[in-house]
Design a protein around this motif. Sequence first.
Motif, mmCIF file in Angstrom:
data_model
loop_
_atom_site.group_PDB
_atom_site.id
_atom_site.type_symbol
_atom_site.label_atom_id
_atom_site.label_comp_id
_atom_site.label_asym_id
_atom_site.label_seq_id
_atom_site.Cartn_x
_atom_site.Cartn_y
_atom_site.Cartn_z
ATOM 1 N N PRO A 129 59.674 19.740 76.361
ATOM 2 C CA PRO A 129 59.990 19.498 74.948
ATOM 3 C C PRO A 129 61.412 19.910 74.600
ATOM 4 C CG PRO A 129 57.875 20.630 75.199
ATOM 5 C CD PRO A 129 58.557 20.673 76.531
ATOM 6 N N GLY A 130 62.008 19.162 73.690
ATOM 7 C CA GLY A 130 63.303 19.561 73.166
ATOM 8 C C GLY A 130 63.112 20.698 72.179
ATOM 9 N N GLY A 131 63.850 21.765 72.352
ATOM 10 C CA GLY A 131 63.747 22.893 71.433
ATOM 11 C C GLY A 131 64.727 22.763 70.286
ATOM 12 N N VAL A 132 64.708 23.740 69.409
ATOM 13 C CA VAL A 132 65.597 23.762 68.247
ATOM 14 C C VAL A 132 66.525 24.964 68.393
ATOM 15 C CG1 VAL A 132 65.698 23.640 65.749
ATOM 16 C CG2 VAL A 132 63.639 22.865 66.931
ATOM 17 N N ALA A 133 67.796 24.747 68.168
ATOM 18 C CA ALA A 133 68.796 25.797 68.398
ATOM 19 C C ALA A 133 68.444 27.089 67.663
ATOM 20 C CB ALA A 133 70.172 25.308 67.954
ATOM 21 N N ASP A 134 68.355 28.166 68.406
ATOM 22 C CA ASP A 134 67.980 29.459 67.834
ATOM 23 C C ASP A 134 68.886 29.848 66.664
ATOM 24 O OD1 ASP A 134 66.965 29.212 70.528
ATOM 25 O OD2 ASP A 134 66.425 31.336 70.438
ATOM 26 N N ALA A 135 70.204 29.698 66.853
ATOM 27 C CA ALA A 135 71.150 30.125 65.822
ATOM 28 C C ALA A 135 70.991 29.301 64.552
ATOM 29 C CB ALA A 135 72.581 30.013 66.347
ATOM 30 N N ALA A 136 70.749 27.986 64.689
ATOM 31 C CA ALA A 136 70.586 27.126 63.520
ATOM 32 C C ALA A 136 69.331 27.509 62.731
ATOM 33 C CB ALA A 136 70.510 25.661 63.947
ATOM 34 N N ILE A 137 68.257 27.817 63.455
ATOM 35 C CA ILE A 137 67.013 28.228 62.790
ATOM 36 C C ILE A 137 67.205 29.588 62.113
ATOM 37 C CG2 ILE A 137 64.625 28.915 63.170
ATOM 38 C CD1 ILE A 137 65.093 25.903 63.246
ATOM 39 N N ALA A 138 67.850 30.497 62.797
ATOM 40 C CA ALA A 138 68.078 31.825 62.219
ATOM 41 C C ALA A 138 68.897 31.718 60.932
ATOM 42 C CB ALA A 138 68.782 32.718 63.235
ATOM 43 N N ALA A 139 69.919 30.843 60.945
ATOM 44 C CA ALA A 139 70.750 30.678 59.752
ATOM 45 C C ALA A 139 69.938 30.089 58.601
ATOM 46 C CB ALA A 139 71.942 29.781 60.071
ATOM 47 N N ALA A 140 69.118 29.093 58.893
ATOM 48 C CA ALA A 140 68.314 28.461 57.844
ATOM 49 C C ALA A 140 67.303 29.433 57.258
ATOM 50 C CB ALA A 140 67.613 27.224 58.391
ATOM 51 N N ARG A 141 66.791 30.322 58.083
ATOM 52 C CA ARG A 141 65.781 31.278 57.623
ATOM 53 C C ARG A 141 66.364 32.361 56.717
ATOM 54 N NH1 ARG A 141 60.730 32.258 59.580
ATOM 55 N NH2 ARG A 141 59.807 30.720 60.980
ATOM 56 N N THR A 142 67.670 32.533 56.738
ATOM 57 C CA THR A 142 68.273 33.567 55.888
ATOM 58 C C THR A 142 68.398 33.116 54.426
ATOM 59 O OG1 THR A 142 70.544 32.811 56.308
ATOM 60 C CG2 THR A 142 69.624 34.451 57.829
#
Length: 332
Positions: A129-142
Amino acid sequence: MRAPTGRSPVHCASSPVDVVHVQGDFWGALIGIRAATGLRVPMVHTMHNHVDAGTRAVTPFAPLAFAVLRVWRRLAVGRTTTDIDPAARGAWRYLAELASAADVVTAPSRHFAAELEAHGVAPEVLVTPGGVADAAIAAARTVPRTPRSRPKLVWLGRMSQEKRILEFVAAIAESGIDADVALHGAGLLLPKVRERIAQLGLGDRVTIPGPVPYAAALAAMRDADALVQTSMGFETQGLTPFEAAALGTPTIYCDAEIADDVAAWPEWRVADRSIGALATTLRAAVGQLAAAATDREHSAALRVSEQDAQRFLQSAQSEVMLAAYARAGIRI
């Protein structure tokens, strides 16, 4: 699909090339095959394009298109060197001819891997599976989720026939849901979508932010109470539901195979392809989300758990891809 070659990596002037990883099905695939052959290194081919369904959705001349693709492939990279499964026909035959040059074939979901195998593209297709960039998810969650007086639903994608965007708009009207719905994206059907929203009197509920940068798309999914996934039998990986789950947002699924691949609770599944079934599920989901809005504990329960969300990050999926490279005889 050929067996792993065990060939030694070729060292270029700038850096060693250990493996060619193809993630395309047209000119990109042909370039990758020629590169792997010229460099004499193993090739891993990830197939994430449903060429059969996609071509049939846009032209009545799909069989001719498939024949042209096969001729193009042969002119670009030559004859296949392995036998092709007789089960592979049409677009699947073209993909099987591409796969014959690979040491390992992968697909981004269990359901598409099974379909490739069933149609004779390759005897074994690994699931990566293609994952989702950790940094992009972390930024969105803030970014804090915004206050709301009624549930928010979000849809993202190309506004084209196979995405069933017009059916979604019709289902919103039939359902009578009291919710804000944002449609992110553009495409050939955008004028019709705008027209249909006006005809059905949905302007107070449905907005079209249009195409947005990736970070804004993630923020919209994070802020929403649910993502709506409307295509059926077309996606090879439901990437937006993966992204939504990584952000804690559940999905309303029209495609049960995508729901099975994501396997994250909560979720809502539409019973069949009809607009009525989608409307029924929208009413049920929005009803639960509206009820949860008045109960903080219940509201938290209608978000994807942190533990589940971690499964969709790229850091978790990279290990899966490294295992596929190992199958091709490469250690990284």
